[in-house]
Design an enzyme around this catalytic site. Structure first.
Site: not given
Length: 232
Positions: A189-190
């Site tokens: 998640g980024s």
């Protein structure tokens, strides 16, 4: 086409970075299954998610030096002027920034937005705020690539998110990179920010879904030399 080829084409390749995690999830599933069938099925679902997370599909990248393609799968979370990270050495003048936010279901393999020579790679430790927040660009842990492209200097910045604790970059300073070529990966998640010269015209809007290596983020108005063959 043979039956074997048909079966191979039906499965999306898994990036090698994911093998240790998939193995760990699988082992954990078997361990939990020894105590409870419910826990086994929960573990199996999580293992399937882990396999899905580390998928590395092939992409068809447009071969045109006037175009800037998305470096990642995700949602366009920001389009507008912003000062690039200080460590990249690009000065205090605002550039056009386009941000792509990746959630835990996105493909997290990162690709070069343009072709050119990598003049700098800089990693900076930082916080792990929600990558959707604008301040994540300046406060979160990140890794930036500066690319000398046919249309000027372009930067791609990998930004760790709330759950991400590892930024992987296998590109090297001084090397050449092709548009759409894989250069890194972020877990889990980024976001990736692309900084472009003011001559680039954005072709996406906030909220739009982007496909890494395929979706055109911006376009340069000038005519630039285009290579005859793209290096994949």
């Amino acid at each position: 086409m043979s039956l074997v080829d048909s079966v191979k084409n039906a499965f999306v390749p898994i990036h090698r970075e994911g093998y240790p995690f998939i193995a760990a999830f699988g082992a954990g599933t078997l361990f939990l299954g020894y105590f409870s069938s419910v826990l086994f099925w929960i573990g199996l679902i999580l293992t399937a998610w882990c396999v899905y997370f580390f998928r590395d599909p092939e992409r068809v990248t447009p071969v045109d030096d006037r175009l800037v393609v998305s470096p990642a799968d995700g949602i366009i979370s920001a389009v507008g002027p912003a000062v690039p990270p200080r460590e990249l050495g690009l000065g205090n003048t605002e550039m056009t920034r386009i941000s792509v936010f990746m959630n835990v279901f996105s493909c997290h393999v990162n690709r070069a937005p343009v072709r050119g020579r990598i003049t700098k790679i800089e990693h900076r430790p930082g916080k792990f705020l929600n990558a959707e927040l604008d301040k994540a660009s300046s406060e979160n842990e990140r890794n930036g690539l500066v690319i000398d492209s046919p249309n000027g200097t372009v930067a791609a910045v990998q930004i760790a998110g709330l759950l991400a604790r590892r930024i992987v970059c296998w590109a090297e300073t001084g090397g050449s990179i092709a548009i759409g070529e894989r250069f890194g990966l972020i877990r889990f998640g980024s976001r990736v920010d692309v900084f472009l010269p003011s001559t680039a015209v954005p072709r996406v809007a906030v909220g739009q879904t982007a496909v890494g290596g395929e979706t055109v983020l911006a376009e340069f108005g000038g005519i630039a030399a285009t290579p005859l063959v793209r290096i994949s």
